[in-house]
Design a protein around this motif. Structure first.
Motif, PDB file in Angstrom:
ATOM      1  N   ARG A 136       0.863  -1.191   0.000  1.00  0.00           N
ATOM      2  CA  ARG A 136       0.000   0.000   0.000  1.00  0.00           C
ATOM      3  C   ARG A 136       0.893   1.233   0.000  1.00  0.00           C
ATOM      4  N   GLY A 137       0.451   2.252  -0.708  1.00  0.00           N
ATOM      5  CA  GLY A 137       1.307   3.413  -0.912  1.00  0.00           C
ATOM      6  C   GLY A 137       1.451   4.319   0.277  1.00  0.00           C
ATOM      7  N   ASN A 138       0.410   4.349   1.167  1.00  0.00           N
ATOM      8  CA  ASN A 138       0.457   5.245   2.323  1.00  0.00           C
ATOM      9  C   ASN A 138       0.800   6.668   1.866  1.00  0.00           C
ATOM     10  N   LEU A 139      -0.023   7.207   0.967  1.00  0.00           N
ATOM     11  CA  LEU A 139       0.245   8.486   0.320  1.00  0.00           C
ATOM     12  C   LEU A 139      -0.214   9.664   1.169  1.00  0.00           C
ATOM     13  N   SER A 140       0.479  10.782   1.034  1.00  0.00           N
ATOM     14  CA  SER A 140       0.055  12.014   1.699  1.00  0.00           C
ATOM     15  C   SER A 140       0.606  13.215   0.951  1.00  0.00           C
ATOM     16  N   GLY A 141      -0.072  14.355   1.104  1.00  0.00           N
ATOM     17  CA  GLY A 141       0.388  15.572   0.447  1.00  0.00           C
ATOM     18  C   GLY A 141      -0.366  16.788   0.954  1.00  0.00           C
ATOM     19  N   ALA A 142       0.220  17.967   0.728  1.00  0.00           N
ATOM     20  CA  ALA A 142      -0.404  19.233   1.110  1.00  0.00           C
ATOM     21  C   ALA A 142      -1.308  19.703  -0.018  1.00  0.00           C
ATOM     22  N   LEU A 269     -11.344  23.862   3.943  1.00  0.00           N
ATOM     23  CA  LEU A 269     -10.729  23.804   5.266  1.00  0.00           C
ATOM     24  C   LEU A 269      -9.752  22.643   5.445  1.00  0.00           C
ATOM     25  N   VAL A 270      -9.381  21.999   4.343  1.00  0.00           N
ATOM     26  CA  VAL A 270      -8.442  20.876   4.389  1.00  0.00           C
ATOM     27  C   VAL A 270      -7.076  21.342   3.916  1.00  0.00           C
ATOM     28  N   ARG A 271      -6.040  20.957   4.656  1.00  0.00           N
ATOM     29  CA  ARG A 271      -4.672  21.310   4.265  1.00  0.00           C
ATOM     30  C   ARG A 271      -3.798  20.090   3.985  1.00  0.00           C
ATOM     31  N   THR A 272      -4.240  18.909   4.419  1.00  0.00           N
ATOM     32  CA  THR A 272      -3.474  17.680   4.195  1.00  0.00           C
ATOM     33  C   THR A 272      -4.400  16.575   3.698  1.00  0.00           C
ATOM     34  N   VAL A 273      -3.948  15.869   2.688  1.00  0.00           N
ATOM     35  CA  VAL A 273      -4.683  14.719   2.159  1.00  0.00           C
ATOM     36  C   VAL A 273      -3.877  13.460   2.447  1.00  0.00           C
ATOM     37  N   LYS A 274      -4.551  12.441   2.989  1.00  0.00           N
ATOM     38  CA  LYS A 274      -3.916  11.154   3.247  1.00  0.00           C
ATOM     39  C   LYS A 274      -4.697  10.049   2.547  1.00  0.00           C
ATOM     40  N   VAL A 275      -3.951   9.125   1.931  1.00  0.00           N
ATOM     41  CA  VAL A 275      -4.572   7.989   1.243  1.00  0.00           C
ATOM     42  C   VAL A 275      -3.824   6.729   1.683  1.00  0.00           C
ATOM     43  N   PRO A 276      -4.095   6.250   2.878  1.00  0.00           N
ATOM     44  CA  PRO A 276      -3.276   5.169   3.446  1.00  0.00           C
ATOM     45  C   PRO A 276      -3.355   3.854   2.688  1.00  0.00           C
ATOM     46  N   ARG A 297       4.959   6.374   1.502  1.00  0.00           N
ATOM     47  CA  ARG A 297       5.703   5.589   2.481  1.00  0.00           C
ATOM     48  C   ARG A 297       5.159   4.167   2.417  1.00  0.00           C
ATOM     49  N   PRO A 298       5.594   3.403   1.413  1.00  0.00           N
ATOM     50  CA  PRO A 298       5.002   2.080   1.174  1.00  0.00           C
ATOM     51  C   PRO A 298       5.122   1.151   2.382  1.00  0.00           C
ATOM     52  N   LEU A 299       4.059   0.398   2.600  1.00  0.00           N
ATOM     53  CA  LEU A 299       4.004  -0.606   3.654  1.00  0.00           C
ATOM     54  C   LEU A 299       3.503  -1.909   3.058  1.00  0.00           C
ATOM     55  N   ASP A 300       3.964  -3.013   3.603  1.00  0.00           N
ATOM     56  CA  ASP A 300       3.456  -4.299   3.142  1.00  0.00           C
ATOM     57  C   ASP A 300       1.960  -4.376   3.400  1.00  0.00           C
ATOM     58  N   PHE A 401       6.535 -13.810 -15.047  1.00  0.00           N
ATOM     59  CA  PHE A 401       5.765 -13.663 -13.819  1.00  0.00           C
ATOM     60  C   PHE A 401       5.261 -12.236 -13.606  1.00  0.00           C
ATOM     61  N   ARG A 402       5.989 -11.224 -14.084  1.00  0.00           N
ATOM     62  CA  ARG A 402       5.547  -9.846 -13.878  1.00  0.00           C
ATOM     63  C   ARG A 402       4.242  -9.585 -14.617  1.00  0.00           C
ATOM     64  N   TRP A 403       3.435  -8.656 -14.076  1.00  0.00           N
ATOM     65  CA  TRP A 403       2.116  -8.364 -14.647  1.00  0.00           C
ATOM     66  C   TRP A 403       2.006  -6.868 -14.888  1.00  0.00           C
ATOM     67  N   PRO A 404       1.322  -6.449 -15.975  1.00  0.00           N
ATOM     68  CA  PRO A 404       1.255  -5.012 -16.285  1.00  0.00           C
ATOM     69  C   PRO A 404       0.574  -4.173 -15.214  1.00  0.00           C
ATOM     70  N   VAL A 405      -0.402  -4.755 -14.498  1.00  0.00           N
ATOM     71  CA  VAL A 405      -1.116  -4.024 -13.454  1.00  0.00           C
ATOM     72  C   VAL A 405      -0.516  -4.384 -12.108  1.00  0.00           C
ATOM     73  N   SER A 406      -0.070  -3.387 -11.372  1.00  0.00           N
ATOM     74  CA  SER A 406       0.543  -3.642 -10.071  1.00  0.00           C
ATOM     75  C   SER A 406      -0.483  -4.247  -9.121  1.00  0.00           C
ATOM     76  N   PRO A 407      -0.093  -5.294  -8.386  1.00  0.00           N
ATOM     77  CA  PRO A 407      -1.033  -5.889  -7.428  1.00  0.00           C
ATOM     78  C   PRO A 407      -1.336  -4.928  -6.288  1.00  0.00           C
ATOM     79  N   TRP A 408      -2.555  -5.006  -5.795  1.00  0.00           N
ATOM     80  CA  TRP A 408      -3.016  -4.074  -4.770  1.00  0.00           C
ATOM     81  C   TRP A 408      -4.197  -4.680  -4.042  1.00  0.00           C
ATOM     82  N   CYS A 409      -4.207  -4.573  -2.735  1.00  0.00           N
ATOM     83  CA  CYS A 409      -5.335  -5.064  -1.941  1.00  0.00           C
ATOM     84  C   CYS A 409      -5.802  -3.968  -0.992  1.00  0.00           C
ATOM     85  N   PRO A 410      -6.967  -3.373  -1.240  1.00  0.00           N
ATOM     86  CA  PRO A 410      -7.473  -2.316  -0.356  1.00  0.00           C
ATOM     87  C   PRO A 410      -8.293  -2.832   0.827  1.00  0.00           C
TER      88      PRO A 410
END
Length: 413
Positions: A136-142, A269-276, A297-300, A401-410
Motif C-alpha cells: 500500500r502506498g500510504n500516500l500524503s500531500g499538502a 478547510l483541508v490542508r493535508t490529504v492522506k490515502v493510506p 511511504r510504502p508498507l506491506d 511472472f511480472r504483470w502489467p497491473v501492479s497488485p493491490w489489496c485495499p
C-alpha cells in the motif's frame, strides 16, 4: 500442555464471546460490543481454530472463504485471520501448530490453492511460507500543491455527494467490474460490503462520519466512486488545518478518476490529504502537475502463501511464454517440496511434478512474493532468494511472472 496440536479445535457459537474476547485482548482492542456479543455474519466458525487451557481460550485463528484476483484470473483464496497466542502460552509451539493445521487441512480439502493474510507483525509469517505480495502506498500531500496536470481530461460528468444507500447500490457493481483486472483485489459479497461500510463512531478517531461520492457520466452511467472522512483542526493563528483521509477511489476510466480527485483536492478547510490504502503504484501520482507533491511511504499489505504450488502456478496467466523447471524449497508443506515443470503463457498454463533437472531453485516464500506479479524474481535473485541453474532462466521467469497491473489489496481482514 505438552502437545498444542492435539488440543486445537473449532469454536462453537456458544464459545464465541470467550473466543473473541481472547483474540481482541491480544490485539489490544476493546473486548466489548456487537462483535463480541454474537457471531458476526462474515465469521466462519467451522474454519476457526481455538486452544483452551481449562476454561480459558489461549490461542485463536480463523479462515474466511474469499476470492482473489491473480494475474489473468480469479481463484478461491483462504483468508487467514484472527491469529493470536496469549502471552502466557508463547514459545510452546502453539503458533506453529496452528499454521501447520491450517495448511494441512487446506491441502487435504483442496478448496483453495492459495492463502493470504494481513500480518500484524512482519517478522512472524515468513517462516510459514507467507510473503508480502502487495504493497500500500500510504500516500500524503499538502492540498496547496495537489493540482492536476494541465490538460488532464476530467470529462463532462458530474460528482455528487450521496447517501450510503445510493453509494452502495452503484459501487457494488462497479467494484466487481474493476477488481477482476487488479491482482490482489478480493471479491466483496454482501457481508463484506456490510463490513466495509460499517461506520462506528468509536472507529472514527475524531473525524467525521464517512462521506460518499459518485461520478456520473452525461448519459447517466456511474463510472466512479469515492469514500472519505475529514478531521478538522485549526492553527494557533486561527487558520484551518484539516486532514482529509481518502479511504477508496475507484473508476472505470481516467476522466472519472481525475474528476473525483479534483473534487477531493478542493474540499474546504483541508490542508493535508492522506490515502493510506492506495496502491503504491497509484495512477494519481502521474496525474499531478507537481510529481513531488504526493509523498509515499510504502508498507506491506497482503501476504500470500502457495498452499499447493502446482495448482497455484497453473491458475494464473503469464505475460510471456515460460518453460522452466522450478525446484521449490518448502519446509512447512512437504507436498510442495521438490521439482515442478511450469509450461505457461498469456492464455494459461500447466504445472506438474517432474524429475528433470531444475532451471531455478526458489524457496516457497520468494515464489509467493512474485505470485501476483509485483515483485521481480530477478530482484529476489539479487537478494539471494532465487538461484539460477540454467543461464537466462531468471530473465525468462522474471519477465513471465511480472504483470502489467501492479497488485493491490485495499481490503484488510
Amino acid at each position: 500442555m505438552t502437545d498444542p496440536a492435539a488440543g486445537l479445535r473449532p469454536a462453537t457459537p456458544e464459545e464465541w464471546p470467550a473466543f473473541s474476547r481472547a483474540m481482541l485482548h491480544v490485539f489490544g482492542e476493546d473486548a466489548s460490543g456487537p462483535f463480541v456479543e454474537s457471531v458476526p455474519e462474515h465469521a466462519e466458525l467451522d474454519r476457526s481454530l481455538g486452544l483452551w487451557d481449562g476454561e480459558r481460550v489461549v490461542a485463536t485463528a480463523g479462515i474466511y472463504s474469499r476470492e482473489l484476483t491473480v494475474p489473468g484470473a480469479v481463484v478461491p483464496c483462504a483468508g487467514v485471520t484472527w491469529v493470536t497466542v496469549s502471552p502466557t502460552h508463547r514459545r510452546r509451539g502453539v503458533l506453529r501448530a496452528i499454521m501447520r493445521r491450517q495448511l494441512t487441512e487446506l491441502h487435504e480439502q483442496g478448496r483453495e490453492a492459495v492463502a493470504a493474510l494481513w500480518a500484524s507483525e512482519a517478522s512472524i509469517y515468513g517462516r510459514f511460507g507467507y510473503a508480502p505480495a502487495t504493497w500500500r502506498g500510504n500516500l500524503s500531500g499538502a492540498t496547496q500543491r495537489l493540482r492536476l496536470r494541465p490538460g488532464v481530461d476530467a470529462g463532462a460528468g458530474r460528482v455528487d455527494l450521496v447517501p450510503v444507500e445510493e453509494y452502495r447500490a452503484a459501487a457494488v457493481a462497479l467494484y466487481d467490474r474493476v477488481r477482476r483486472f487488479v491482482p490482489g483485489n478480493l471479491a466483496r459479497g454482501d457481508v463484506w460490503w456490510d463490513r466495509a461500510l460499517r461506520d462506528e463512531p468509536a472507529q472514527r478517531h475524531g473525524a467525521t462520519e464517512r462521506r460518499y461520492l459518485l461520478h456520473t457520466d452525461p448519459d447517466g452511467t456511474v463510472s466512479g466512486y469515492a469514500a472519505y472522512r475529514v478531521k478538522d483542526a485549526w492553527t494557533d493563528g486561527g487558520e484551518p488545518d484539516g486532514t482529509l483521509t481518502v479511504e477508496e477511489v475507484r473508476a472505470t476510466g481516467t476522466p472519472a478518476y481525475a474528476a473525483l480527485w479534483q473534487f477531493l483536492f478542493a474540499i474546504d478547510l483541508v490542508r493535508t490529504v492522506k490515502v493510506p490504502m492506495a496502491s503504491d503504484d497509484d495512477p494519481l501520482r502521474h496525474l499531478l502537475a507537481d510529481p513531488r507533491a504526493l509523498h509515499a511511504r510504502p508498507l506491506d499489505a497482503l501476504w500470500v502463501r502457495l498452499v499447493d504450488v502446482g495448482r497455484a502456478l497453473a491458475a494464473r496467466r503469464y505475460t510471456a511464454p515460460i518453460n522452466l523447471v522450478l525446484e521449490v524449497r518448502d519446509r512447512s508443506c512437504p507436498w510442495n517440496d521438490g521439482r515442478w515443470a511450469l509450461t505457461a503463457g498469456p492464455s494459461g498454463g500447466f504445472c506438474a511434478r517432474t524429475d528433470s533437472d531444475p532451471d531455478l531453485v526458489v524457496d516457497v516464500e520468494a515464489l509467493a512474493a512474485a505470485y501476483l506479479g509485483g515483485t521481480s524474481l530477478a530482484t529476489l535473485q539479487a537478494a539471494g532468494r532465487v538461484t539460477e541453474v540454467s543461464p537466462g532462466a531468471v530473465t525468462q521467469a522474471a519477465t513471465s511472472f511480472r504483470w502489467p497491473v501492479s497488485p493491490w489489496c485495499p481490503d484488510e481482514f
